[in-house]
Design a protein around this motif. Sequence first.
Motif, PDB file in Angstrom:
ATOM      1  N   ARG A 192      45.657  22.958  21.067  1.00  0.00           N
ATOM      2  CA  ARG A 192      44.548  22.215  21.786  1.00  0.00           C
ATOM      3  C   ARG A 192      44.179  23.283  22.865  1.00  0.00           C
ATOM      4  NH1 ARG A 192      45.665  16.597  24.240  1.00  0.00           N
ATOM      5  NH2 ARG A 192      43.669  17.001  25.075  1.00  0.00           N
ATOM      6  N   TRP A 193      44.749  24.281  23.421  1.00  0.00           N
ATOM      7  CA  TRP A 193      44.164  25.503  24.060  1.00  0.00           C
ATOM      8  C   TRP A 193      43.583  26.372  23.360  1.00  0.00           C
ATOM      9  CZ3 TRP A 193      44.881  30.616  24.743  1.00  0.00           C
ATOM     10  CH2 TRP A 193      44.408  31.188  25.739  1.00  0.00           C
ATOM     11  N   MET A 194      44.107  26.514  22.153  1.00  0.00           N
ATOM     12  CA  MET A 194      43.303  27.695  21.242  1.00  0.00           C
ATOM     13  C   MET A 194      42.258  27.198  20.541  1.00  0.00           C
ATOM     14  SD  MET A 194      46.872  29.389  20.063  1.00  0.00           S
ATOM     15  CE  MET A 194      45.889  30.786  19.462  1.00  0.00           C
ATOM     16  N   GLN A 195      42.005  25.717  20.843  1.00  0.00           N
ATOM     17  CA  GLN A 195      40.501  25.123  20.095  1.00  0.00           C
ATOM     18  C   GLN A 195      39.956  24.362  21.302  1.00  0.00           C
ATOM     19  OE1 GLN A 195      42.000  22.800  16.959  1.00  0.00           O
ATOM     20  NE2 GLN A 195      41.459  24.387  15.651  1.00  0.00           N
ATOM     21  N   PRO A 196      39.239  25.271  22.498  1.00  0.00           N
ATOM     22  CA  PRO A 196      38.669  24.462  23.458  1.00  0.00           C
ATOM     23  C   PRO A 196      37.515  23.701  23.188  1.00  0.00           C
ATOM     24  CG  PRO A 196      38.298  27.001  23.383  1.00  0.00           C
ATOM     25  CD  PRO A 196      39.215  26.788  22.342  1.00  0.00           C
ATOM     26  N   GLU A 197      37.109  23.882  21.644  1.00  0.00           N
ATOM     27  CA  GLU A 197      35.917  23.100  21.254  1.00  0.00           C
ATOM     28  C   GLU A 197      36.212  21.594  21.340  1.00  0.00           C
ATOM     29  OE1 GLU A 197      35.463  27.173  19.894  1.00  0.00           O
ATOM     30  OE2 GLU A 197      36.980  25.471  19.427  1.00  0.00           O
ATOM     31  N   THR A 198      37.487  21.404  21.310  1.00  0.00           N
ATOM     32  CA  THR A 198      37.883  19.940  21.299  1.00  0.00           C
ATOM     33  C   THR A 198      37.815  19.157  22.719  1.00  0.00           C
ATOM     34  OG1 THR A 198      40.143  20.567  21.132  1.00  0.00           O
ATOM     35  CG2 THR A 198      39.056  20.162  19.292  1.00  0.00           C
ATOM     36  N   GLU A 199      37.092  19.927  23.749  1.00  0.00           N
ATOM     37  CA  GLU A 199      37.383  19.304  24.986  1.00  0.00           C
ATOM     38  C   GLU A 199      36.838  18.104  24.974  1.00  0.00           C
ATOM     39  OE1 GLU A 199      32.967  20.901  26.774  1.00  0.00           O
ATOM     40  OE2 GLU A 199      34.582  22.316  26.574  1.00  0.00           O
ATOM     41  N   GLY A 200      37.406  17.121  25.918  1.00  0.00           N
ATOM     42  CA  GLY A 200      36.810  15.671  26.209  1.00  0.00           C
ATOM     43  C   GLY A 200      37.992  15.062  25.963  1.00  0.00           C
ATOM     44  N   HIS A 201      37.780  13.669  26.330  1.00  0.00           N
ATOM     45  CA  HIS A 201      38.594  12.537  25.997  1.00  0.00           C
ATOM     46  C   HIS A 201      38.356  11.504  24.768  1.00  0.00           C
ATOM     47  CE1 HIS A 201      40.137  13.485  29.857  1.00  0.00           C
ATOM     48  NE2 HIS A 201      39.249  13.366  30.426  1.00  0.00           N
ATOM     49  N   PHE A 202      39.237  11.673  23.823  1.00  0.00           N
ATOM     50  CA  PHE A 202      38.866  10.824  22.640  1.00  0.00           C
ATOM     51  C   PHE A 202      39.739   9.791  22.681  1.00  0.00           C
ATOM     52  CE2 PHE A 202      38.035  15.275  21.595  1.00  0.00           C
ATOM     53  CZ  PHE A 202      36.840  15.270  21.141  1.00  0.00           C
ATOM     54  N   SER A 203      39.352   8.578  21.894  1.00  0.00           N
ATOM     55  CA  SER A 203      40.091   7.418  21.682  1.00  0.00           C
ATOM     56  C   SER A 203      41.152   7.663  20.671  1.00  0.00           C
ATOM     57  CB  SER A 203      39.478   6.208  21.261  1.00  0.00           C
ATOM     58  OG  SER A 203      40.089   5.246  20.955  1.00  0.00           O
ATOM     59  N   THR A 255      35.339  23.558  15.597  1.00  0.00           N
ATOM     60  CA  THR A 255      36.240  24.336  16.023  1.00  0.00           C
ATOM     61  C   THR A 255      36.625  25.668  15.615  1.00  0.00           C
ATOM     62  OG1 THR A 255      38.233  23.196  14.962  1.00  0.00           O
ATOM     63  CG2 THR A 255      37.769  22.501  16.987  1.00  0.00           C
ATOM     64  N   ARG A 256      37.062  26.575  16.177  1.00  0.00           N
ATOM     65  CA  ARG A 256      37.540  27.934  15.820  1.00  0.00           C
ATOM     66  C   ARG A 256      38.664  27.888  15.144  1.00  0.00           C
ATOM     67  NH1 ARG A 256      38.136  30.884  21.314  1.00  0.00           N
ATOM     68  NH2 ARG A 256      36.397  29.666  21.777  1.00  0.00           N
ATOM     69  N   ARG A 257      38.599  28.647  13.788  1.00  0.00           N
ATOM     70  CA  ARG A 257      39.871  28.743  12.839  1.00  0.00           C
ATOM     71  C   ARG A 257      41.023  29.456  13.769  1.00  0.00           C
ATOM     72  NH1 ARG A 257      40.053  25.212   8.678  1.00  0.00           N
ATOM     73  NH2 ARG A 257      37.930  25.150   7.917  1.00  0.00           N
ATOM     74  N   THR A 258      42.211  28.631  13.937  1.00  0.00           N
ATOM     75  CA  THR A 258      43.338  29.239  14.807  1.00  0.00           C
ATOM     76  C   THR A 258      44.639  28.791  14.137  1.00  0.00           C
ATOM     77  OG1 THR A 258      44.360  29.506  16.876  1.00  0.00           O
ATOM     78  CG2 THR A 258      43.493  27.441  16.423  1.00  0.00           C
ATOM     79  N   ALA A 259      45.600  29.843  14.243  1.00  0.00           N
ATOM     80  CA  ALA A 259      47.074  29.453  13.814  1.00  0.00           C
ATOM     81  C   ALA A 259      47.620  28.343  14.837  1.00  0.00           C
ATOM     82  CB  ALA A 259      47.889  30.704  13.521  1.00  0.00           C
ATOM     83  N   GLY A 260      47.228  28.519  16.132  1.00  0.00           N
ATOM     84  CA  GLY A 260      47.581  27.616  17.032  1.00  0.00           C
ATOM     85  C   GLY A 260      49.056  27.747  17.335  1.00  0.00           C
TER      86      GLY A 260
END
Length: 487
Positions: free
Chosen positions: A42-53, A115-120
């Motif tokens: 999640r840190w490596m995909q900052p585009e997923t910012e926000g609170h989801f259900s 989101t950016r592609r990442t191995a995470g």
Amino acid sequence: MRETLRTRMGWLHGWVGLVSGLCLLCVFATGTLAVFDTEITRWMQPETEGHFSTHPTDMALSDATTLLRSQQARGIAAFLVLPSARSPVLEILHYNGHEFVGDVLDPATGVVIPTRRTAGGKFFYNFHYTLRGGHETGIRVVNMLAMGLLVVVGAGIIIHLHALVPDVILLRLSTSRIRSWLDVHLLAGVLALPFMVMIAYTGILVHADTIMPAHSLLHETKKGRISSPSALPTPPLQALPPLSPLLSIAQQDLRGRPCGFILFGPARMSIFASDAAAPYLTRDHVDFSLPDGHLLGATLNTGQIATTMQLMRGLHYARFAGPGLRWLYFISGLFGTTVIASGLVLFFMKRRRKSGHLAIFRVAEGLTVASMTSLLTAILAFLWSNRLLPSTLPDRDGMEIDIFFAVWGLGALHALSRSLFGNPMSGWQEQLAAAAIMGCGLPLLDMVSAPQALIHDAAIHMGVDGMGLVAGLVALHAARCLQARTP
């Protein structure tokens, strides 16, 4: 007789510890990070910012299955991962040979999040149990290393048991360097001993089939494994029933456990229990026929052998753990890493005067620097690359991994060259300085490159940035200590 036994155990403890410790240090360090693999992703995909259900809507599930089926029609063995407390998004993943990668969807709208592609964090998880040596070969090597760890721990107990209490209580950090390092080694060993034995033993059992094949006992594990894009047959596109009612039925048949992921086949789909549902990590699932959604039955493994193996897997992977227990695993992993690192340092300190001129000694010390400081620098470079590489770059997840190994390899060459030319302390100092700069600079890099994510996912970003900062400060302190003691 007692002294002879302790002398032989000392030899065993030292040499088996050296041979296995160089790799075990990497296994423990990446395994410790893998405790928070989802959070690192999640840190490596900052585009997923926000609170989801964590409860996906019918529209999101429909859009996700449509996208998934279109990928399967192209021969991609994708499957659907449902939202959870740790990862509150829908994911359509497939196995690329090392990690599970794929698309991230908003669980409310079903829209693909760019989101950016990442191995995470999955990269650390994979490296921890395979050393990137291939699935079967890598697991077999790590299992042998875990057996070596149990031998080293047993020998260490025999060596120090007679004076363990005074050695631990009298922490003599201000006396000789060897005595100080030994006290750190013993104290960390006592604190990490239960965890190290548990994690090594359960790790061996989890992948025991790689050493002692027992297909009948481990059939359940292999049943749920997706090993390659060709593992699932390519199903024809067809209409699917609404998933929400089927998820409710599946949760009831799974004895109230939440659902984790869904596999789609040509004529059926299987809904699996979440790995975080309980300490018993199962592959229990409920099957439905396609396209009508008729219930076919549930597969629940409740035998004594199956239950025991489920508990061993659950204790090792700790996917059931809440934040408190997860932090306990992480801190215990740090202590275990400290035990191995301090043991390697002690090995060379005790033998430097007698064997420091030998080429094999210098090579071994250079490899030790590579396993400790070069690995730390490579991990930090991996995180830095996630922020510095363009987010639209093709195959950027592979480039992150390439940068990790490139930095690690260059660090290893640097350490070996310094050690072979008789100046190992310079190798330690220079690489610790590099790690200090990268670790202390990580929070600033994150603040500049992802300011919005830092606000919306503050806990995740403060955790990863804080770990980088602590690693940098520890490296800085170690470099300054070495500089003060270098004539």
